[in-house]
Design an enzyme around this catalytic site. Structure first.
Site, PDB file in Angstrom:
ATOM      1  CD  GLU A  25      -2.929   0.999   2.411  1.00 21.28           C
ATOM      2  OE1 GLU A  25      -3.852   1.831   2.481  1.00 21.28           O
ATOM      3  OE2 GLU A  25      -2.816   0.049   3.208  1.00 21.28           O
ATOM      4  CG  ASN A 172      -9.527  -1.809   1.397  1.00 22.01           C
ATOM      5  OD1 ASN A 172      -9.152  -2.936   1.691  1.00 22.01           O
ATOM      6  ND2 ASN A 172      -9.339  -0.770   2.202  1.00 22.01           N
ATOM      7  CD  GLU A 173      -9.966  -2.239   6.065  1.00 19.54           C
ATOM      8  OE1 GLU A 173     -10.030  -1.090   6.573  1.00 19.54           O
ATOM      9  OE2 GLU A 173      -9.139  -3.092   6.432  1.00 19.54           O
ATOM     10  CE1 TYR A 248      -3.233  -5.849   9.136  1.00 22.85           C
ATOM     11  CE2 TYR A 248      -5.521  -5.165   8.995  1.00 22.85           C
ATOM     12  CZ  TYR A 248      -4.260  -5.246   8.443  1.00 22.85           C
ATOM     13  OH  TYR A 248      -4.016  -4.727   7.187  1.00 22.85           O
ATOM     14  CD  GLU A 307      -6.017  -4.605   4.412  1.00 25.15           C
ATOM     15  OE1 GLU A 307      -5.908  -4.198   5.594  1.00 25.15           O
ATOM     16  OE2 GLU A 307      -6.452  -3.899   3.481  1.00 25.15           O
ATOM     17  CD  GLN A 356       0.544  -2.283   3.855  1.00 23.37           C
ATOM     18  OE1 GLN A 356       1.362  -1.657   3.199  1.00 23.37           O
ATOM     19  NE2 GLN A 356      -0.607  -1.757   4.235  1.00 23.37           N
TER      20      GLN A 356
END
Length: 506
Positions: A25, A172-173, A248, A307, A356
């Site tokens: 990103e 995204n999201e 996460y 992610e 990432q």
């Protein structure tokens, strides 16, 4: 002593190479300084891409790369990143650090990077602040091989032939930074936007990824699947090829998102708490997968965990918006455990991207000027590369017990097993204990006596062991020899706090 029974005559799903994917990103020093230094840099590069980083990623066998975000994707307007670099628009990266984004890394640079890496491309489109036309024209610019305004513009900018988009994320999201949408609203928008992600004649179909849930938001999964299947034609599977999931592992955070805990300074209790939170991935896949099964029992739609990874506090003295953190044996264990979970769910999980790639969150490399080091997580990905494209084998681990206590209790050893086209069986195991090694006897149900170890390696160390620019090889992948062939099978002693790979061949 534990026993690992491998049914090597029980062939299961193919482990998609893309499960071992990565995410880049426009965040901190991931793109700039990490991957891209510019053509005029003193750091060795090819067309601006760091040579040391590219070579290390190729060695790790990177299968797919996701770009440009992340939250950045839903504020990214692709036309800002094409044409002569001196005239490209500059903007403030309001999501990440408030720094100037000069758009010197754009569409052409991304596809050049993927060409050098030899990996597939995963482009994330702007649904949050972009338009259907903008998304449609981006796909045309990248993939159309004919006469059209966007194809002509690509040629004018120096690239005659079209590129290939392997995967395209429609937003995204969108439950959060991508627009704060309700699931039904997003699903309707997804249906509309994806219609104009065209598969032009002569191209392989683009796999379209729908924005799925945040962690355990099972209602999002239910309503998005329900809305996308409502009043749709039988050819619906051309509308959605994957549903994303973001999760996460936050070591310490309970009520305060800004206090996630140090990447390197933590207690044994926090170590086990982190691993248990990482192990939650198994439950997430099972429960979201069960909802997907209601609408897609044949598992044609992949669960795309694009992610995942440990998210800690940033390193002291660094920009909080850059999300730069160190990487320890704790990260290595979470990586190994999670990849084993993905392998064992490879009938539903078709792609995953750790967050990432470099200098951000649980990265596989860190850079400092001309210096580059590989993290413990890199060495796990390198070790596990043999699973890519192999066939999952049924495996049952008996008698290994658990570690941790109370709410932090989890299995001591987590494994996965695959067989490649040459008949080589790869066994990967994590020993999640800080104190005790584990003896495991590997038994194969079909002609087990004919197999021997052809290769073995280990990544091991204390729980907070990590590599630095001053000491870059504290944690590395090492040859492993603590095994022997016995009448009962192959006995392996897995060290405490380690990830081990054993490869078997007749």
């Amino acid at each position: 002593m534990a026993k690992l029974v491998i049914n090597n005559d029980k062939k299961m799903s193919t482990i998609a190479p893309e499960i071992y994917g990565h995410f880049s990103e426009h965040l901190g020093r991931c793109i700039y300084e990490g991957l891209y230094v510019g053509e005029d840099s003193d750091i060795p590069n090819v067309n601006g891409m760091r040579t040391d980083v590219v070579e290390a990623l190729k060695e790790m066998k990177i299968p797919v790369l996701r770009w440009p975000g992340g939250c950045f994707a839903d504020e990214y307007h692709w036309m800002d990143g094409i044409g002569p670099k001196a005239s490209r628009k500059k903007m403030i990266n309001t999501h990440w650090g408030g720094v100037v984004e000069d758009n010197s890394f754009g569409t052409h640079e991304f596809f050049e990077l993927c060409r050098q890496l030899g990996c597939k491309t995963y482009v994330n489109g702007n649904l949050g602040s972009g338009t259907v036309r903008e998304m449609s024209e981006w796909v045309e610019y990248i993939t159309f091989n004919g006469v059209s305004p966007m194809a002509d513009l690509r040629k004018q900018n120096g690239h005659e032939e079209p590129w290939k988009i392997d995967y395209f994320g429609v937003g995204n999201e969108n439950w959060g930074c991508g627009g704060n949408m309700r699931p039904q609203h997003y699903a309707d928008e997804y249906r509309r936007y994806q219609t104009y992600v065209r598969n032009y004649a002569g191209n392989d179909p683009i796999a379209k990824i729908c924005c799925g849930p945040n962690v355990d938001d099972y209602e999002w999964t239910k309503k998005v699947m329900e809305t996308c299947f409502d009043h749709c034609e039988p050819r619906f599977h051309g509308m959605m090829d994957g549903l994303s999931l973001h999760y996460y592992t936050l070591p310490e955070v309970e009520d305060d998102w800004n206090k996630k805990g140090s990447a390197t300074d933590f207690t044994e209790e926090i170590f086990y708490q982190t691993l248990k939170r990482g192990y939650f991935m198994d439950e997430l896949i099972n429960r979201h997968g069960a909802i997907m099964d209601e609408y897609d029992p044949d598992k044609k739609i992949g669960l795309i965990v694009d992610e995942w990874g440990i998210w800690t506090d940033v390193e002291p003295g660094t920009n909080p918006g850059f999300l730069y953190q160190q990487n320890t044996m704790r990260d290595a264990l979470v990586a190994g455990m999670t990849l084993n979970i993905f392998n064992k769910h490879s009938d539903r999980v078709k792609m995953a991207c750790i967050a990432q790639l470099i200098n951000v969150l649980q990265s596989v490399m860190l850079t400092d000027g001309e210096k580059m080091i590989k993290t413990p997580t890199y060495h796990v990905f390198h070790m596990y590369r043999h699973h890519q494209g192999a066939t999952l084998l049924r495996s049952d681990l008996i008698g290994a017990g658990t570690v941790g206590a109370g709410k932090n209790e989890l299995p001591k050893v987590i494994e996965s097993v695959s067989e490649n086209a040459d008949g080589v069986i790869t066994v990967t195991l994590t020993n999640n204990s800080l104190e005790a090694a584990e003896n495991v006897t590997i038994q194969l149900t079909d002609d087990g006596a004919a197999y021997g170890v052809c290769e073995a390696s280990v990544v091991a160390g204390t729980m907070n062991a990590h590599n630095t620019f001053e000491a870059p090889e504290v944690v590395t992948e090492q040859a492993f020899a603590d095994y022997e062939k016995t009448a009962d099978g192959i006995r392996v002693q897995i060290p405490a706090c380690s990830v081990v790979s054993i490869r078997l061949k007749k």
